[in-house]
Design a protein around this motif. Structure first.
Motif, short mmCIF file in Angstrom:
data_model
loop_
_atom_site.label_atom_id
_atom_site.label_comp_id
_atom_site.label_asym_id
_atom_site.label_seq_id
_atom_site.Cartn_x
_atom_site.Cartn_y
_atom_site.Cartn_z
N VAL A 87 1.35 -1.22 -0.22
CA VAL A 87 0.18 -0.02 -0.01
C VAL A 87 0.66 1.37 -0.08
O VAL A 87 0.73 2.10 -0.57
N TYR A 88 1.98 1.42 0.55
CA TYR A 88 2.94 2.48 0.90
C TYR A 88 3.51 2.83 -0.33
O TYR A 88 3.59 3.87 -0.66
N ASN A 89 3.64 1.52 -0.93
CA ASN A 89 5.40 1.99 -2.03
C ASN A 89 3.87 1.98 -2.93
O ASN A 89 4.31 2.93 -4.17
N PHE A 90 2.39 1.61 -3.31
CA PHE A 90 1.50 2.01 -4.14
C PHE A 90 1.19 3.50 -3.72
O PHE A 90 1.41 4.29 -5.42
N GLN A 91 1.07 4.23 -3.54
CA GLN A 91 0.76 5.43 -3.26
C GLN A 91 1.99 6.84 -2.99
O GLN A 91 1.41 7.21 -3.86
N ILE A 92 3.16 6.22 -3.12
CA ILE A 92 4.36 7.02 -3.39
C ILE A 92 4.58 6.98 -4.51
O ILE A 92 5.73 7.59 -5.10
N LYS A 93 4.14 5.77 -5.05
CA LYS A 93 5.04 5.26 -6.78
C LYS A 93 6.08 5.04 -7.21
O LYS A 93 6.54 5.80 -7.89
N ASN A 94 6.53 4.39 -5.74
CA ASN A 94 7.69 3.54 -5.70
C ASN A 94 7.70 2.36 -6.16
O ASN A 94 7.12 1.14 -5.72
N MET A 95 7.98 2.00 -7.82
CA MET A 95 7.13 0.32 -8.74
C MET A 95 8.59 -0.09 -8.02
O MET A 95 8.13 -1.74 -8.16
#
Length: 222
Positions: free
Chosen positions: A25-33
């Motif tokens: 969830v966190y990486n999706f939110q900050i768009k860290n693929m």
């Protein structure tokens, strides 16, 4: 003995799963693929040890599974998915504990191959000390190969290998070596003074579950 660790094992698994979902969830939110990709990797890494035991037709104890989940939690999930390796000395601590775990694993394998919980021949005891540290350093080297592979093919340079280079690889291996020396000392103390402790008892429990003559082995521990 197994049952007293059942709840602890379940707790570590749940903590891992909840943190893994949070990492996605966190990486999706900050768009860290890249973080998302490493979260996928973190879904797979906890299965390495169980699969290895399955392939070798060995029985893993609850203690082994707990240590596996806890180590992967920090090494893969916190380190690679949530930026843990950007924290100073985080990777050195991980490598130190990897040295401890790999050395304990090497001790287990040596006793299992020899079919002796406590090696009797003094020459074989010396070989055991060498085997523990050689196996530990071999795994440390393979880990450095993995980090280099991730850097070259996936551009995952979470601890600045381009700038730290050889220094980082050597200090990582030295930390793992230090962990191996600690286990070597604990084994030496066990053989010379009979003192056990968590890691020796972990080894004994593993041996009890995987000894080919299994039924009477527990009497030798008492």
């Amino acid at each position: 003995m197994e049952h007293k660790y059942d709840k602890l094992l379940k707790a570590t698994i749940w903590i891992y799963v909840i943190t893994l979902i949070g990492a996605f969830v966190y990486n999706f939110q900050i768009k860290n693929m890249q973080g998302v990709g490493m979260s996928v990797v973190a879904m797979l890494t906890p299965w390495i040890v169980p699969i290895a035991f399955k392939v070798l037709k060995l029985k893993a104890t609850n203690e082994v599974y707990i240590l596996n989940v806890v180590f992967v939690y920090f090494a893969s999930l916190i380190g690679s998915c949530l930026g843990g390796y950007t924290v100073p000395f985080f990777d050195k601590i991980v490598h130190f504990f990897s040295g401890i775990l790999m050395s304990v694993g090497a001790m287990m394998m040596f006793s299992w191959i020899k079919q002796e919980e406590k090696i009797k021949d003094p020459k074989d005891v010396c070989i055991l000390y060498l085997f523990i540290n050689a196996a530990n350093l071999a795994v440390a080297a393979l880990w450095e190969f993995y980090e280099y592979f991730m850097l070259i093919f996936f551009n995952n340079d979470c601890i600045n290998h381009y700038t730290t280079g050889v220094h980082d690889s050597i200090t990582d291996m030295l930390c793992a070596f230090a962990g191996g020396l600690l286990i070597t000392y604990l084994v030496f103390r066990y053989y010379k003074m009979g003192k056990k402790g968590f890691f020796i008892e972990l080894h004994q429990n593993f041996y009890k579950h995987n000894n080919k003559n299994g039924e009477n082995i527990e009497k030798g521990f008492n």
